[in-house]
Motif scaffolding. Structure first.
Motif, PDB file in Angstrom:
ATOM      1  N   VAL A   8      -2.013   7.249  -5.123  1.00  0.00           N
ATOM      2  CA  VAL A   8      -2.490   8.151  -4.072  1.00  0.00           C
ATOM      3  C   VAL A   8      -3.965   8.404  -4.337  1.00  0.00           C
ATOM      4  O   VAL A   8      -4.335   8.779  -5.455  1.00  0.00           O
ATOM      5  N   ASN A  25       0.827  -1.214   0.000  1.00  0.00           N
ATOM      6  CA  ASN A  25       0.000   0.000   0.000  1.00  0.00           C
ATOM      7  C   ASN A  25       0.859   1.261   0.000  1.00  0.00           C
ATOM      8  O   ASN A  25       0.654   2.175   0.800  1.00  0.00           O
ATOM      9  N   SER A  26       1.788   1.311  -0.908  1.00  0.00           N
ATOM     10  CA  SER A  26       2.713   2.443  -0.964  1.00  0.00           C
ATOM     11  C   SER A  26       2.152   3.587  -1.804  1.00  0.00           C
ATOM     12  O   SER A  26       1.623   3.360  -2.899  1.00  0.00           O
ATOM     13  N   PRO A  27       2.307   4.827  -1.348  1.00  0.00           N
ATOM     14  CA  PRO A  27       1.915   5.973  -2.171  1.00  0.00           C
ATOM     15  C   PRO A  27       2.822   6.164  -3.383  1.00  0.00           C
ATOM     16  O   PRO A  27       2.528   6.994  -4.245  1.00  0.00           O
ATOM     17  N   SER A  82      -3.109   6.024  -1.102  1.00  0.00           N
ATOM     18  CA  SER A  82      -2.468   4.707  -1.076  1.00  0.00           C
ATOM     19  C   SER A  82      -3.370   3.620  -0.523  1.00  0.00           C
ATOM     20  O   SER A  82      -3.228   2.449  -0.890  1.00  0.00           O
ATOM     21  N   TYR A 116      -1.242   9.344   2.085  1.00  0.00           N
ATOM     22  CA  TYR A 116       0.145   8.963   1.830  1.00  0.00           C
ATOM     23  C   TYR A 116       0.642   7.894   2.811  1.00  0.00           C
ATOM     24  O   TYR A 116       1.851   7.687   2.951  1.00  0.00           O
ATOM     25  N   ILE A 126       1.615   4.265   4.420  1.00  0.00           N
ATOM     26  CA  ILE A 126       2.343   3.134   3.856  1.00  0.00           C
ATOM     27  C   ILE A 126       2.386   2.011   4.884  1.00  0.00           C
ATOM     28  O   ILE A 126       2.395   2.266   6.096  1.00  0.00           O
TER      29      ILE A 126
END
Length: 205
Positions: A25, A19-21, A27, A37, A39
């Motif tokens: 976005v 779930n990384s931005p 995320s 944002y 993570i």
């Protein structure tokens, strides 16, 4: 919008980025509660895997203790003052396979219940420039700091748990421009000037 805040990875060992931005976005699929944002990092073993997926994983929840990162030390990713601590939420079972579908159906209830239902046990640190960094899903009763305490980068905050909105033990990091997540704006984050993408393995010695 406040400029990005650069953090240190809040752990040692091997972790998987989710779930990384860097990929999208917001995320986590929503702008609610300043999570645009945010993570996630999932603790994995030396081969980059979480708990072995067995036949039983398809049909029933699994103890969080089966997962390699449950109880790993979580560290402060930034220098600042602790402004909020919550440590009484239960570490529930983990959900993969069919149980994850049933767990997903209860998501609306957790959202309606508010921040602590989603974040579980957590610590919020206010930095010198006013940003607030939240470290979430910690282990019940294993949060080792208190409100008002000054912490330095790398100081122990607690242990990785499976509290709040979590299908397996992991740590969720987000930054915002205030303590009240209902009204705060999300702040972008980087780690050592970079932002790992989904699937990246992070090794911290």
């Amino acid at each position: 919008m406040q400029s990005a805040i650069d953090l240190t990875y809040p752990f040692e060992g091997r972790w998987l980025t989710q779930n990384s931005p860097a990929n999208r976005v917001p995320s986590h699929g929503t702008v609610l509660l300043a999570t645009s944002y945010a993570i996630d990092f999932v603790p994995v073993d030396g081969r980059g895997r979480t708990a072995p997926f067995k036949l039983g994983s398809l049909v029933r929840p699994e103890p969080a203790e089966r997962f390699p990162g449950f109880g790993r030390v979580i560290l402060a990713p930034v220098r600042g003052v602790v402004v909020r601590v919550h440590k009484t939420s239960l570490d529930h079972e983990s959900y993969r396979g069919l149980p994850s579908v049933g767990y997903a159906l209860t998501q609306r209830g957790r959202v309606a219940a508010g921040w602590e239902s989603l974040a579980g046990n957590h610590v919020m640190i206010e930095t010198g420039d006013g940003a607030v960094v939240a470290v979430c899903h910690l282990q019940q009763d294993r949060v080792d700091v208190r409100v008002g305490q000054e912490v330095g980068v790398g100081e122990e905050l607690g242990r990785c748990g499976n509290s709040g909105n979590s299908t397996e033990p992991h740590v969720h990091i987000q930054a915002m421009d205030g303590v009240d997540v209902r009204h705060a704006a999300a702040v972008p984050v980087t780690f050592g000037g970079h932002l790992p993408r989904n699937g990246a393995i992070i090794d911290v010695k």
